[in-house]
Design an enzyme around this catalytic site. Sequence first.
Site: not given
Length: 241
Positions: A28, A60, A168, A216
């Site tokens: 990021h 993302g 996540y 991932r």
Amino acid sequence: MTAFPLLSSPLTVGPVTLKNRVVMGSMHTGHEGHPGGFEKLAAFYRARARGGAALIVTGGWSPTTEGNLKDHRCEMTTEADAADHRIVPDAVHEEGGRIVLQLLHAGRYAYRKDAVAPSEVPCPINPFPARSMTAEEIEATIEAFAASAALARQAGYDGVEIMGSEGYLLTQFLCPRTNRREDEWGGSLVARMRFPLAVVTAVRAALGPEGLLLYRISAADLVEGGLDADEVVAVAKAVEE
């Protein structure tokens, strides 16, 4: 890279041939979802492609509003989003590189009051409790991932990376620590894998045969109630299949 001839040699991945084997992983930058961010991202990734990275993974972008990491909007959910993104892959392609958009749903890591997760398990790093997703919301989220993948291709990206690691949403479904569901989306590892595998299947179909699909995965969760080494391998094999 002359000291590493294999690293500098081309690599064919499905229908795409990368000019070398250097991949820039996702990070990021702080520009995602902010005013003027696309111009800055285009310049940032252009420089990396010019420097020799054959394949770049963006930071993302969420497939849904609830999946945003924070209050500011960072989504790939509309035709307008695809149009805004266009300058980013164009910049990379002009330098001879390839780039994929990372799709990330934050789940209980979303720093938002409308956060959702597989189960209502408090997150120690987030003051906002996530509510448990309904079965209908799970199905809708799978469809949202696929729609975002199609929009990414429309924007000019070479494909997408599905964020299936680091706690996540997809990881939250996989791990018994965060998935306490008693329906078809929870329980055994096979049941807990159902959501991420459904996302992969839907995204693959949305990308078509020409789109790159990366997934991932964490090699180790390193927390109690996370996946052990054998389970990580099982998930990886299931995703590959």
